[in-house]
Design a protein around this motif. Sequence first.
Motif, PDB file in Angstrom:
ATOM      1  N   SER A   1      41.676  33.283  42.350  1.00 39.51           N
ATOM      2  CA  SER A   1      40.868  33.822  41.258  1.00 39.51           C
ATOM      3  C   SER A   1      39.562  33.040  41.129  1.00 39.51           C
ATOM      4  CB  SER A   1      41.660  33.729  39.946  1.00 39.51           C
ATOM      5  OG  SER A   1      40.902  34.221  38.873  1.00 39.51           O
ATOM      6  N   GLY A   2      38.441  33.753  41.150  1.00 36.43           N
ATOM      7  CA  GLY A   2      37.128  33.120  41.076  1.00 36.43           C
ATOM      8  C   GLY A   2      36.559  32.711  42.418  1.00 36.43           C
ATOM      9  N   ASP A   3      37.360  32.830  43.477  1.00 36.28           N
ATOM     10  CA  ASP A   3      36.924  32.379  44.807  1.00 36.28           C
ATOM     11  C   ASP A   3      36.361  33.507  45.665  1.00 36.28           C
ATOM     12  OD1 ASP A   3      37.909  29.896  44.070  1.00 36.28           O
ATOM     13  OD2 ASP A   3      39.849  30.230  45.045  1.00 36.28           O
ATOM     14  N   LEU A   4      36.444  34.743  45.171  1.00 30.62           N
ATOM     15  CA  LEU A   4      36.049  35.907  45.955  1.00 30.62           C
ATOM     16  C   LEU A   4      35.043  36.756  45.191  1.00 30.62           C
ATOM     17  CD1 LEU A   4      39.679  36.913  46.984  1.00 30.62           C
ATOM     18  CD2 LEU A   4      38.030  35.716  48.441  1.00 30.62           C
ATOM     19  N   ASP A   5      34.118  37.393  45.918  1.00 28.79           N
ATOM     20  CA  ASP A   5      33.146  38.295  45.296  1.00 28.79           C
ATOM     21  C   ASP A   5      33.662  39.730  45.236  1.00 28.79           C
ATOM     22  OD1 ASP A   5      31.174  36.493  44.621  1.00 28.79           O
ATOM     23  OD2 ASP A   5      30.066  36.731  46.500  1.00 28.79           O
ATOM     24  N   CYS A   6      34.264  40.202  46.322  1.00 28.34           N
ATOM     25  CA  CYS A   6      34.714  41.592  46.373  1.00 28.34           C
ATOM     26  C   CYS A   6      35.630  41.790  47.566  1.00 28.34           C
ATOM     27  CB  CYS A   6      33.519  42.546  46.477  1.00 28.34           C
ATOM     28  SG  CYS A   6      32.605  42.401  48.041  1.00 28.34           S
ATOM     29  N   VAL A   7      36.326  42.916  47.554  1.00 25.62           N
ATOM     30  CA  VAL A   7      37.080  43.370  48.730  1.00 25.62           C
ATOM     31  C   VAL A   7      36.141  44.249  49.542  1.00 25.62           C
ATOM     32  CG1 VAL A   7      39.012  44.762  49.563  1.00 25.62           C
ATOM     33  CG2 VAL A   7      39.307  43.293  47.544  1.00 25.62           C
ATOM     34  N   ILE A   8      35.909  43.872  50.793  1.00 25.67           N
ATOM     35  CA  ILE A   8      35.000  44.674  51.620  1.00 25.67           C
ATOM     36  C   ILE A   8      35.770  45.670  52.490  1.00 25.67           C
ATOM     37  CG2 ILE A   8      34.831  42.964  53.483  1.00 25.67           C
ATOM     38  CD1 ILE A   8      31.866  43.795  53.742  1.00 25.67           C
ATOM     39  N   ILE A   9      37.002  45.291  52.930  1.00 23.02           N
ATOM     40  CA  ILE A   9      37.846  46.218  53.695  1.00 23.02           C
ATOM     41  C   ILE A   9      39.280  46.062  53.204  1.00 23.02           C
ATOM     42  CG2 ILE A   9      38.518  47.082  55.959  1.00 23.02           C
ATOM     43  CD1 ILE A   9      36.223  45.510  57.179  1.00 23.02           C
ATOM     44  N   PRO A  10      39.833  47.056  52.523  1.00 19.17           N
ATOM     45  CA  PRO A  10      41.222  46.972  52.070  1.00 19.17           C
ATOM     46  C   PRO A  10      42.208  46.952  53.238  1.00 19.17           C
ATOM     47  CG  PRO A  10      40.015  48.689  50.880  1.00 19.17           C
ATOM     48  CD  PRO A  10      39.160  48.280  52.047  1.00 19.17           C
ATOM     49  N   HIS A  11      43.372  46.390  52.983  1.00 19.08           N
ATOM     50  CA  HIS A  11      44.378  46.223  54.026  1.00 19.08           C
ATOM     51  C   HIS A  11      44.783  47.555  54.655  1.00 19.08           C
ATOM     52  CE1 HIS A  11      48.555  45.488  55.563  1.00 19.08           C
ATOM     53  NE2 HIS A  11      47.940  44.453  56.084  1.00 19.08           N
ATOM     54  N   GLY A  12      44.955  48.593  53.845  1.00 13.61           N
ATOM     55  CA  GLY A  12      45.354  49.895  54.382  1.00 13.61           C
ATOM     56  C   GLY A  12      44.342  50.477  55.345  1.00 13.61           C
ATOM     57  N   VAL A  13      43.050  50.263  55.067  1.00 13.98           N
ATOM     58  CA  VAL A  13      41.998  50.747  55.963  1.00 13.98           C
ATOM     59  C   VAL A  13      42.035  49.977  57.280  1.00 13.98           C
ATOM     60  CG1 VAL A  13      39.499  51.062  56.233  1.00 13.98           C
ATOM     61  CG2 VAL A  13      40.566  51.438  54.004  1.00 13.98           C
ATOM     62  N   ILE A  14      42.311  48.676  57.201  1.00 15.30           N
ATOM     63  CA  ILE A  14      42.445  47.869  58.417  1.00 15.30           C
ATOM     64  C   ILE A  14      43.568  48.423  59.293  1.00 15.30           C
ATOM     65  CG2 ILE A  14      42.976  45.579  59.349  1.00 15.30           C
ATOM     66  CD1 ILE A  14      41.932  44.412  56.687  1.00 15.30           C
ATOM     67  N   MET A  15      44.696  48.755  58.668  1.00 15.55           N
ATOM     68  CA  MET A  15      45.845  49.253  59.416  1.00 15.55           C
ATOM     69  C   MET A  15      45.538  50.590  60.103  1.00 15.55           C
ATOM     70  SD  MET A  15      48.278  47.017  59.184  1.00 15.55           S
ATOM     71  CE  MET A  15      46.864  45.955  59.478  1.00 15.55           C
ATOM     72  N   ASP A  16      44.891  51.490  59.370  1.00 11.41           N
ATOM     73  CA  ASP A  16      44.554  52.789  59.961  1.00 11.41           C
ATOM     74  C   ASP A  16      43.588  52.623  61.130  1.00 11.41           C
ATOM     75  OD1 ASP A  16      46.172  54.075  58.199  1.00 11.41           O
ATOM     76  OD2 ASP A  16      44.588  54.955  56.986  1.00 11.41           O
TER      77      ASP A  16
ATOM     78  N   VAL B   1      34.790  39.114  50.673  1.00  8.29           N
ATOM     79  CA  VAL B   1      33.625  38.230  50.742  1.00  8.29           C
ATOM     80  C   VAL B   1      33.905  37.030  49.858  1.00  8.29           C
ATOM     81  CG1 VAL B   1      31.153  38.002  50.322  1.00  8.29           C
ATOM     82  CG2 VAL B   1      32.082  40.186  51.142  1.00  8.29           C
ATOM     83  N   ILE B   2      33.804  35.843  50.421  1.00  5.37           N
ATOM     84  CA  ILE B   2      34.038  34.630  49.654  1.00  5.37           C
ATOM     85  C   ILE B   2      32.866  34.374  48.717  1.00  5.37           C
ATOM     86  CG2 ILE B   2      33.043  33.126  51.434  1.00  5.37           C
ATOM     87  CD1 ILE B   2      35.147  31.020  50.696  1.00  5.37           C
ATOM     88  N   SER B   3      33.132  33.872  47.533  1.00  4.84           N
ATOM     89  CA  SER B   3      32.078  33.575  46.560  1.00  4.84           C
ATOM     90  C   SER B   3      31.493  32.193  46.839  1.00  4.84           C
ATOM     91  CB  SER B   3      32.638  33.619  45.139  1.00  4.84           C
ATOM     92  OG  SER B   3      33.580  32.574  44.941  1.00  4.84           O
ATOM     93  N   GLU B   4      30.338  31.934  46.259  1.00  5.05           N
ATOM     94  CA  GLU B   4      29.713  30.610  46.418  1.00  5.05           C
ATOM     95  C   GLU B   4      30.589  29.529  45.798  1.00  5.05           C
ATOM     96  OE1 GLU B   4      27.073  29.748  48.230  1.00  5.05           O
ATOM     97  OE2 GLU B   4      27.079  31.847  48.889  1.00  5.05           O
ATOM     98  N   SER B   5      31.221  29.843  44.671  1.00  2.26           N
ATOM     99  CA  SER B   5      32.107  28.854  44.048  1.00  2.26           C
ATOM    100  C   SER B   5      33.327  28.600  44.926  1.00  2.26           C
ATOM    101  CB  SER B   5      32.537  29.330  42.655  1.00  2.26           C
ATOM    102  OG  SER B   5      33.234  30.562  42.726  1.00  2.26           O
ATOM    103  N   GLY B   6      33.784  29.642  45.636  1.00  2.26           N
ATOM    104  CA  GLY B   6      34.891  29.468  46.567  1.00  2.26           C
ATOM    105  C   GLY B   6      34.510  28.561  47.726  1.00  2.26           C
ATOM    106  N   LYS B   7      33.288  28.714  48.231  1.00  5.47           N
ATOM    107  CA  LYS B   7      32.821  27.852  49.315  1.00  5.47           C
ATOM    108  C   LYS B   7      32.777  26.387  48.864  1.00  5.47           C
ATOM    109  CE  LYS B   7      29.879  31.357  51.520  1.00  5.47           C
ATOM    110  NZ  LYS B   7      28.500  31.715  51.878  1.00  5.47           N
ATOM    111  N   MET B   8      32.280  26.158  47.660  1.00  2.00           N
ATOM    112  CA  MET B   8      32.195  24.787  47.157  1.00  2.00           C
ATOM    113  C   MET B   8      33.576  24.205  46.905  1.00  2.00           C
ATOM    114  SD  MET B   8      29.070  23.956  47.222  1.00  2.00           S
ATOM    115  CE  MET B   8      29.278  22.393  46.350  1.00  2.00           C
ATOM    116  N   LYS B   9      34.487  25.017  46.415  1.00  6.21           N
ATOM    117  CA  LYS B   9      35.842  24.552  46.075  1.00  6.21           C
ATOM    118  C   LYS B   9      36.586  24.052  47.314  1.00  6.21           C
ATOM    119  CE  LYS B   9      40.091  26.277  43.885  1.00  6.21           C
ATOM    120  NZ  LYS B   9      40.688  27.453  43.189  1.00  6.21           N
ATOM    121  N   TYR B  10      36.418  24.737  48.452  1.00  6.94           N
ATOM    122  CA  TYR B  10      37.187  24.421  49.645  1.00  6.94           C
ATOM    123  C   TYR B  10      36.351  23.749  50.742  1.00  6.94           C
ATOM    124  CZ  TYR B  10      40.501  27.528  47.368  1.00  6.94           C
ATOM    125  OH  TYR B  10      41.348  28.131  46.451  1.00  6.94           O
TER     126      TYR B  10
END
Length: 219
Positions: A36-51, A208-217
Amino acid sequence: MADVSVQSDRRSRGIVIKDDWPGYCLDLFSYPAHYSGDLDCVIIPHGVIMDRTERLARNIMDDLGDHDIVVLCVLKGGYQFCADLVDRIKALSCNSNRTIPMRVHFIRLRSYLNDQSTEDLHILGEEDLSFLAEKAVVGTGNTIKTLLKYVEAFRPKMIKVAGLLVKRVSRNSACLPDYVGFEIPNYFVVGYALDYNEYFRDLNHICVISESGKMKYKI
């Protein structure tokens, strides 16, 4: 996905996600609460990857059916895509007149420090791949140039490259994979075994990882 932002292009480019595509709101999906707080958005959902992976498996079957192939999986980020692709090739092979005798081998490359791709790209634990001689090789992974040079030295009969993601960057002079899942903007993405300093591999969607996520890890 809105038509203005995502398009299906010619086979070699896969599904093209345009630069103005904002992605999906995280609240629409389930994902680990510890991110939570480490991501900006979902760019490709898992189901779309599978298809999309199933479509790539069908393309590989059409092109290489009846060949004896070796699938060379690039670790660590390529393991989930490779596993799902191989599962779908096996399923198609069991339900088709054309079959693919298939072996799977693993090789590890390292190229990132935090979110930056480094010039010091090397193969970890280099191995004797002489068994590739006269075989058709399908490589899965995103880091291509170094791997191709290494594999070509063992004189396989042919080499085909399958990549789930191709980033659209101005300096990109690398060869395009033969089988492409998605062409994406130049975002640092995580999930579906793609990591940021070993985190986010347990995330099913590509995000997409958020800037706060990059700093955290960051290390």
